[in-house]
Design an enzyme around this catalytic site. Structure first.
Site, PDB file in Angstrom:
ATOM      1  N   ILE A 155      -7.866   6.422   0.546  1.00 49.88           N
ATOM      2  CA  ILE A 155      -7.576   4.994   0.076  1.00 49.88           C
ATOM      3  C   ILE A 155      -8.205   4.194   1.156  1.00 49.88           C
ATOM      4  O   ILE A 155      -7.853   4.473   2.357  1.00 49.88           O
ATOM      5  CB  ILE A 155      -5.977   5.008  -0.158  1.00 49.88           C
ATOM      6  CG1 ILE A 155      -5.464   3.279  -0.365  1.00 49.88           C
ATOM      7  CG2 ILE A 155      -5.183   5.370   1.016  1.00 49.88           C
ATOM      8  CD1 ILE A 155      -4.129   3.370  -0.901  1.00 49.88           C
ATOM      9  N   SER A 156      -8.820   2.937   0.731  1.00 47.42           N
ATOM     10  CA  SER A 156      -9.637   2.560   1.902  1.00 47.42           C
ATOM     11  C   SER A 156      -8.366   1.628   2.803  1.00 47.42           C
ATOM     12  O   SER A 156      -7.364   1.304   2.328  1.00 47.42           O
ATOM     13  CB  SER A 156     -10.305   1.290   1.286  1.00 47.42           C
ATOM     14  OG  SER A 156     -11.413   1.923   0.429  1.00 47.42           O
ATOM     15  N   ALA A 157      -8.993   1.122   3.946  1.00 45.15           N
ATOM     16  CA  ALA A 157      -8.147   0.457   4.911  1.00 45.15           C
ATOM     17  C   ALA A 157      -7.857  -0.923   4.267  1.00 45.15           C
ATOM     18  O   ALA A 157      -8.869  -1.543   3.512  1.00 45.15           O
ATOM     19  CB  ALA A 157      -9.086   0.314   6.257  1.00 45.15           C
ATOM     20  N   ARG A 161       0.753  -1.167  -0.030  1.00 43.85           N
ATOM     21  CA  ARG A 161       0.114   0.051  -0.071  1.00 43.85           C
ATOM     22  C   ARG A 161       0.838   1.075   0.084  1.00 43.85           C
ATOM     23  O   ARG A 161       0.583   2.449  -0.561  1.00 43.85           O
ATOM     24  CB  ARG A 161      -0.865   0.122   1.372  1.00 43.85           C
ATOM     25  CG  ARG A 161      -2.036   0.982   1.451  1.00 43.85           C
ATOM     26  CD  ARG A 161      -2.694   0.731   2.537  1.00 43.85           C
ATOM     27  NE  ARG A 161      -3.781   1.591   2.744  1.00 43.85           N
ATOM     28  CZ  ARG A 161      -4.202   2.193   3.933  1.00 43.85           C
ATOM     29  NH1 ARG A 161      -3.318   2.123   5.037  1.00 43.85           N
ATOM     30  NH2 ARG A 161      -5.370   2.755   3.966  1.00 43.85           N
TER      31      ARG A 161
END
Ligand code: SAM
Length: 219
Positions: free
Chosen positions: A63-65, A37
């Site tokens: 940005i998603s977890a 990530r």
């Protein structure tokens, strides 16, 4: 933070997601390790990329977890050669993970030009060659490459957009957060049966930024 340290922290995050049973398949685990990530977040947040929380990206988006991305990828049940459309490119990270698993062309749509550029740069830097980032309203799907085996939407819609069901192959699957409020949705798994009807399963509450467009929320 040095690359080596970023890498170690990321590997620990992946191990933790596996231990918690959130990453369940080897294909998702391998994709997470292939495209960490930290390659997809703005530089000033890089040192937080291993933390299991959403992070800001340009244009006020997120940005998603990692756990959320893993849950959606596991639900999507991806395999090599499936044709996948992602809606809501953001940083490009989820598209890169999809590409690592399907090992063929992936189409992803983003409505904000600044993020199209951001994602393209991230993907290039990470060495991802099979992701096509398209500028447009993903609530309408992407007819030129339809039908799809899988459609994964990473923004919250008020209801299931009809064009997305139409653009699924029979037996195909749509993963989408749907809910009546801007920042609170149910994560839905929508399977299109051979006769064109759909079966919808809910996988609980999630919080995504809104899907804005013709078949989403008004801006
Ligand atoms: N998948 C992304 C990633 O890996 O970084 C995170 C996506 S972010 C939670 C949601 C994204 O959906 C935002 O970038 C937002 O601009 C985009 N979006 C919202 N409505 C859209 C639409 N109608 N078409 C395409 N993208 C849309």
């Amino acid at each position: 933070m040095e690359m080596e340290e970023l890498r170690k922290k990321w590997e620990r995050t992946v191990e933790s997601l596996v231990r918690q049973g959130i990453i369940r398949s080897e294909v998702v685990r391998r994709a997470f390790l292939k495209y960490p990530r930290y390659l997809f977040v703005p530089e000033k947040y890089r040192k937080w990329a291993h933390v299991d929380e959403p992070l800001p990206i340009p244009a006020g988006q997120t940005i998603s977890a990692p756990h959320m991305v893993a849950i959606m990828l596991e639900l999507a049940d991806l395999r090599p050669k499936l044709k996948v459309l992602e809606i809501g490119t953001g940083s490009g990270w989820n598209a890169a993970l999809i590409a690592a698993i399907v090992d063929t062309h992936v189409y992803t749509i983003e409505r904000i030009p600044e993020l199209v550029e951001f994602a393209r740069k991230n993907l290039e830097r990470a060495g991802v060659k099979n992701v096509h980032v398209i500028l447009g309203d993903g609530s309408k799907g992407f007819p030129p490459r339809a039908p799809y085996d899988r459609i994964i939407v990473t923004a919250g819609a008020p209801e299931i957009p009809k064009p997305l069901v139409e653009q699924l192959k029979p037996g195909g699957k749509l993963i989408i957060p749907v809910g009546p409020y801007h920042l609170w949705q149910d994560l839905l798994e929508v399977v299109k049966r051979e006769d064109g009807s759909v079966e919808v399963k809910s996988h609980g509450g999630v919080a995504f930024v809104p899907l804005i467009g013709e078949h989403g929320w008004e801006e």
